[in-house]
Write an enzyme that holds these catalytic residues in place. Structure first.
Site, PDB file in Angstrom:
ATOM      1  N   LYS A  37      12.971 -21.922  -0.644  1.00 48.11           N
ATOM      2  CA  LYS A  37      12.525 -20.659  -0.030  1.00 48.11           C
ATOM      3  C   LYS A  37      11.367 -20.038  -0.826  1.00 48.11           C
ATOM      4  O   LYS A  37      10.336 -19.709  -0.264  1.00 48.11           O
ATOM      5  CB  LYS A  37      13.703 -19.674   0.017  1.00 48.11           C
ATOM      6  CG  LYS A  37      13.310 -18.260   0.331  1.00 48.11           C
ATOM      7  CD  LYS A  37      14.489 -17.314   0.359  1.00 48.11           C
ATOM      8  CE  LYS A  37      14.865 -16.721  -0.996  1.00 48.11           C
ATOM      9  NZ  LYS A  37      14.001 -15.648  -1.500  1.00 48.11           N
ATOM     10  N   ASN A  38      11.560 -19.905  -2.142  1.00 45.76           N
ATOM     11  CA  ASN A  38      10.562 -19.172  -2.929  1.00 45.76           C
ATOM     12  C   ASN A  38       9.235 -19.907  -3.022  1.00 45.76           C
ATOM     13  O   ASN A  38       8.189 -19.294  -3.198  1.00 45.76           O
ATOM     14  CB  ASN A  38      11.100 -18.873  -4.332  1.00 45.76           C
ATOM     15  CG  ASN A  38      12.157 -17.776  -4.303  1.00 45.76           C
ATOM     16  OD1 ASN A  38      12.329 -17.109  -3.269  1.00 45.76           O
ATOM     17  ND2 ASN A  38      12.867 -17.592  -5.393  1.00 45.76           N
ATOM     18  N   ARG A 107      10.067  -8.965  -0.708  1.00 47.42           N
ATOM     19  CA  ARG A 107       9.177  -8.773  -1.855  1.00 47.42           C
ATOM     20  C   ARG A 107       8.039  -9.796  -1.856  1.00 47.42           C
ATOM     21  O   ARG A 107       6.910  -9.490  -2.218  1.00 47.42           O
ATOM     22  CB  ARG A 107       9.976  -8.878  -3.154  1.00 47.42           C
ATOM     23  CG  ARG A 107       9.127  -8.694  -4.382  1.00 47.42           C
ATOM     24  CD  ARG A 107       9.939  -8.540  -5.624  1.00 47.42           C
ATOM     25  NE  ARG A 107       9.103  -8.567  -6.814  1.00 47.42           N
ATOM     26  CZ  ARG A 107       8.496  -7.509  -7.331  1.00 47.42           C
ATOM     27  NH1 ARG A 107       8.609  -6.336  -6.752  1.00 47.42           N
ATOM     28  NH2 ARG A 107       7.755  -7.626  -8.413  1.00 47.42           N
ATOM     29  N   CYS A 131      15.494  -7.727  -2.328  1.00 47.83           N
ATOM     30  CA  CYS A 131      16.837  -7.448  -2.851  1.00 47.83           C
ATOM     31  C   CYS A 131      16.801  -6.253  -3.806  1.00 47.83           C
ATOM     32  O   CYS A 131      15.898  -6.149  -4.638  1.00 47.83           O
ATOM     33  CB  CYS A 131      17.348  -8.656  -3.647  1.00 47.83           C
ATOM     34  SG  CYS A 131      18.135  -9.903  -2.633  1.00 47.83           S
ATOM     35  N   ARG A 136      11.739  -3.648  -9.979  1.00 46.64           N
ATOM     36  CA  ARG A 136      10.765  -4.652  -9.542  1.00 46.64           C
ATOM     37  C   ARG A 136       9.375  -4.078  -9.238  1.00 46.64           C
ATOM     38  O   ARG A 136       8.906  -4.121  -8.093  1.00 46.64           O
ATOM     39  CB  ARG A 136      11.302  -5.422  -8.340  1.00 46.64           C
ATOM     40  CG  ARG A 136      12.603  -6.124  -8.657  1.00 46.64           C
ATOM     41  CD  ARG A 136      13.100  -6.926  -7.503  1.00 46.64           C
ATOM     42  NE  ARG A 136      12.671  -8.301  -7.566  1.00 46.64           N
ATOM     43  CZ  ARG A 136      13.030  -9.224  -6.681  1.00 46.64           C
ATOM     44  NH1 ARG A 136      13.789  -8.910  -5.683  1.00 46.64           N
ATOM     45  NH2 ARG A 136      12.609 -10.465  -6.798  1.00 46.64           N
ATOM     46  N   PRO A 137       8.705  -3.545 -10.238  1.00 45.60           N
ATOM     47  CA  PRO A 137       7.353  -3.034 -10.013  1.00 45.60           C
ATOM     48  C   PRO A 137       6.340  -4.172  -9.809  1.00 45.60           C
ATOM     49  O   PRO A 137       6.692  -5.342  -9.970  1.00 45.60           O
ATOM     50  CB  PRO A 137       7.057  -2.273 -11.302  1.00 45.60           C
ATOM     51  CG  PRO A 137       7.950  -2.884 -12.329  1.00 45.60           C
ATOM     52  CD  PRO A 137       9.150  -3.438 -11.618  1.00 45.60           C
ATOM     53  N   VAL A 138       5.099  -3.800  -9.476  1.00 43.15           N
ATOM     54  CA  VAL A 138       4.049  -4.824  -9.310  1.00 43.15           C
ATOM     55  C   VAL A 138       2.893  -4.561 -10.280  1.00 43.15           C
ATOM     56  O   VAL A 138       1.778  -4.995 -10.045  1.00 43.15           O
ATOM     57  CB  VAL A 138       3.537  -4.903  -7.842  1.00 43.15           C
ATOM     58  CG1 VAL A 138       4.586  -5.512  -6.926  1.00 43.15           C
ATOM     59  CG2 VAL A 138       3.089  -3.548  -7.327  1.00 43.15           C
ATOM     60  N   ASP A 139       3.187  -3.843 -11.372  1.00 41.24           N
ATOM     61  CA  ASP A 139       2.121  -3.479 -12.308  1.00 41.24           C
ATOM     62  C   ASP A 139       1.397  -4.694 -12.893  1.00 41.24           C
ATOM     63  O   ASP A 139       0.179  -4.669 -13.100  1.00 41.24           O
ATOM     64  CB  ASP A 139       2.683  -2.589 -13.429  1.00 41.24           C
ATOM     65  CG  ASP A 139       3.867  -3.240 -14.146  1.00 41.24           C
ATOM     66  OD1 ASP A 139       4.734  -3.795 -13.456  1.00 41.24           O
ATOM     67  OD2 ASP A 139       3.901  -3.209 -15.396  1.00 41.24           O
ATOM     68  N   LEU A 140       2.137  -5.777 -13.133  1.00 46.40           N
ATOM     69  CA  LEU A 140       1.496  -6.958 -13.738  1.00 46.40           C
ATOM     70  C   LEU A 140       0.556  -7.643 -12.738  1.00 46.40           C
ATOM     71  O   LEU A 140      -0.503  -8.147 -13.111  1.00 46.40           O
ATOM     72  CB  LEU A 140       2.552  -7.948 -14.237  1.00 46.40           C
ATOM     73  CG  LEU A 140       3.495  -7.416 -15.323  1.00 46.40           C
ATOM     74  CD1 LEU A 140       4.608  -8.421 -15.616  1.00 46.40           C
ATOM     75  CD2 LEU A 140       2.715  -7.108 -16.602  1.00 46.40           C
ATOM     76  N   ASP A 334      18.758 -16.281 -10.603  1.00 45.13           N
ATOM     77  CA  ASP A 334      19.206 -16.516  -9.227  1.00 45.13           C
ATOM     78  C   ASP A 334      20.490 -17.351  -9.157  1.00 45.13           C
ATOM     79  O   ASP A 334      21.030 -17.572  -8.076  1.00 45.13           O
ATOM     80  CB  ASP A 334      18.097 -17.210  -8.409  1.00 45.13           C
ATOM     81  CG  ASP A 334      16.994 -16.244  -8.022  1.00 45.13           C
ATOM     82  OD1 ASP A 334      17.145 -15.035  -8.250  1.00 45.13           O
ATOM     83  OD2 ASP A 334      15.968 -16.704  -7.470  1.00 45.13           O
ATOM     84  N   VAL A 356      16.988 -10.531 -16.877  1.00 36.90           N
ATOM     85  CA  VAL A 356      15.758 -10.534 -16.076  1.00 36.90           C
ATOM     86  C   VAL A 356      15.679  -9.295 -15.177  1.00 36.90           C
ATOM     87  O   VAL A 356      14.638  -8.626 -15.105  1.00 36.90           O
ATOM     88  CB  VAL A 356      15.653 -11.828 -15.235  1.00 36.90           C
ATOM     89  CG1 VAL A 356      14.391 -11.822 -14.370  1.00 36.90           C
ATOM     90  CG2 VAL A 356      15.663 -13.053 -16.151  1.00 36.90           C
ATOM     91  N   ARG A 426      18.966 -14.520   4.603  1.00 39.64           N
ATOM     92  CA  ARG A 426      17.607 -14.498   4.052  1.00 39.64           C
ATOM     93  C   ARG A 426      17.308 -15.794   3.309  1.00 39.64           C
ATOM     94  O   ARG A 426      16.140 -16.213   3.237  1.00 39.64           O
ATOM     95  CB  ARG A 426      17.452 -13.343   3.054  1.00 39.64           C
ATOM     96  CG  ARG A 426      17.360 -11.976   3.681  1.00 39.64           C
ATOM     97  CD  ARG A 426      17.021 -10.946   2.625  1.00 39.64           C
ATOM     98  NE  ARG A 426      15.980 -11.477   1.761  1.00 39.64           N
ATOM     99  CZ  ARG A 426      15.869 -11.234   0.461  1.00 39.64           C
ATOM    100  NH1 ARG A 426      16.731 -10.460  -0.132  1.00 39.64           N
ATOM    101  NH2 ARG A 426      14.896 -11.766  -0.248  1.00 39.64           N
TER     102      ARG A 426
END
Ligand code: UD1
Length: 449
Positions: A37-38, A107, A131, A136-140, A334, A356, A426
């Site tokens: 999936k990923n 995400r 999820c 879970r930020p997106v700063d990076l 996971d 994580v 999902r």
């Protein structure tokens, strides 16, 4: 707290399907593992970089994949699906905003930002959902794009990224990631593929899905080296070409079946596997008391030259062990929930540390309903193995938690009813059919209202 209007709405909504599992049946036989999936999600986003028709094979049939398809369609991409083959035609794309209602549920939808920026010079993507396992930020991702010369701002929950001034391409840069984020590595890798000059990502994520993305981009004409190590170098190119590509097998689905075999003391065989991707999972299964044998098969080839294999699980007496989730090649977050279920009925004590994501132990409360003895202290779950668990109604709190509850249900005495199946759908292709083919007794039903 629910508002009264929400409560009223919930009470009149039609009942959602639940999964009923009758446990303590042994499993036997072979099961084929689907595409990852990923990996499939990020490769779908990656096809935006190529103005032509790409073919992706071994794509799992999942709700998340459909959602990513909807996002691509909203950007003008044409998609055709035939079984596990996806034809993606990104000849014409439009600078639209990815739809919030889909992005908020997935995400991975944020992955389109790099490809859109590099292809159109502009991208607008709402902040992502997925999820609820942490902030879970997106700063990076954002800092990486900024280092490459993009102007990035967040307005009303939407990330706007644009090329600055007269620049027509992103500029290669040296980027050190504060944390080896999978998503940020993928965003920067894709953005750098068509950038001007060389980009170096240090402290990059090393997950197999990163290697799959790099192989995919290289087969389209990109120049990427070092994927799978902590330093990735990307020499920007000016053009990419259509390709026909096989998505790698899903190591998390495979790990989930291995745990299902272990918890039911069953010998099962998984086909279409890349065993190296499962090294940390196999190592823990061995510590717990199982054997995992790698066998050859006449299977598929992935990433150009990796031949798939079979894995045979031979169960043994289960003993507790400690687990700490870490970026790859450490133990995958996971797989944490599924191993929590397994260790809860393994002899002795275990400590599971989730490093994580900050909110990824919510399945423990549900496992406790089944008679397990687990305490949560901070980001640790302290497990005292019990010899017996019993079926109960339980609620899935996220995707992998839902798999853990199904696994616990397979081992429990009596009936377990898993609610919240939208999480399971999902990320697991035909999970019920696959488990049934191994002899499990389970059925999806709509409860009488
Ligand atoms: C991906 C996987 C997910 C897996 C996770 C870790 C996909 C679609 N999802 O998620 O299944 O659990 O890797 O293996 O591939 N972080 C930041 N800032 C950022 C990005 C991340 O602080 O900009 C933090 C996250 O909040 C988290 C940690 O880094 O605590 C790891 O996240 P990351 O590796 O980015 O995971 P995802 O790409 O979201």
């Amino acid at each position: 707290m629910n508002s009264i209007s929400n409560l009223t709405k919930t009470s009149v909504e039609k009942p959602q399907a639940v999964l009923e599992i009758w446990g303590r049946t042994s499993l036997k036989g072979k099961v084929q593992i689907s595409g990852a999936k990923n990996s499939a999600l990020v490769l779908m986003a990656g096809t935006i970089m190529c103005p032509g028709k790409c073919i992706l094979r071994n794509v799992p049939n999942l709700v998340d994949i459909k959602r990513m398809g909807q996002i691509l369609t909203s950007l003008g991409v044409k998609l055709k699906q035939d079984g596990d083959v996806l034809e993606i035609d990104a000849q014409e794309i439009i600078p639209a905003e990815a739809p919030y209602d889909v992005v908020s549920q997935l995400r991975a939808s944020f992955f389109v930002i790099g490809p859109l920026l590099t292809r159109l010079g502009t991208a607008r993507v709402p902040l992502p959902g997925g999820c609820a396992i942490g902030a879970r930020p997106v700063d990076l991702h954002v800092r990486g794009l900024q280092s490459m010369g993009a102007n990035v701002s967040i307005e009303d929950g939407v990330v706007h990224a644009n090329l600055v001034g007269s620049k027509r391409r992103l500029q290669g840069a040296s980027i050190y990631l504060d944390y080896p984020s999978v998503g940020a590595t993928e965003t920067i890798l894709m953005a750098a593929t068509l950038a001007e000059g060389i980009t170096k990502i240090e402290n990059a994520a090393q997950e197999p899905e990163i290697v799959d993305l790099a192989n995919f981009c290289n087969q389209m004409g990109a120049k990427i080296s070092g994927a799978g190590t902590n330093t990735i170098t990307i020499q920007g190119v000016t053009e990419l070409y259509p390709l026909d590509y096989n998505v790698i097998p899903d190591r998390i689905e495979a790990g989930t079946f291995l745990v299902a075999g272990a918890i039911t003391h069953s010998e099962i065989t998984l086909t279409s596997i890349i065993p190296e991707h499962l090294a940390p999972v196999i190592a823990k299964l061995k510590e717990i008391g199982c054997q995992v044998l790698v066998e050859d098969e006449i299977g598929k080839t992935f990433g150009g030259n990796i031949k798939s294999k079979c894995l045979r699980l031979i169960p043994g007496e289960l003993h507790g062990t400690d687990i700490e989730t870490l970026p790859y090649p450490g133990f995958p977050t996971d797989m944490q929930a599924q191993f929590t279920a397994l260790l809860s009925i393994s002899k002795g004590n275990s400590v599971i540390s989730e490093t994580v994501f900050e909110n990824r132990l919510r399945h423990v409360a549900e496992l406790q309903r089944m008679g397990t003895n687990i305490r949560v202290k901070g980001h640790h779950a302290i497990v005292q193995g019990v010899s017996f668990i019993s079926g109960a109604p339980v609620m899935a709190t996220d995707l992998r938690a839902s798999a853990a509850l199904v696994i616990a249900g397979l081992a429990a005495e009596g009936k377990t009813t898993v609610h919240g199946l939208h999480h399971l759908d999902r990320g697991y292709e035909n999970l019920e059919d696959k488990l049934r083919s191994l002899g499990a007794k389970l059925e999806r039903v709509i409860p009488a209202s």
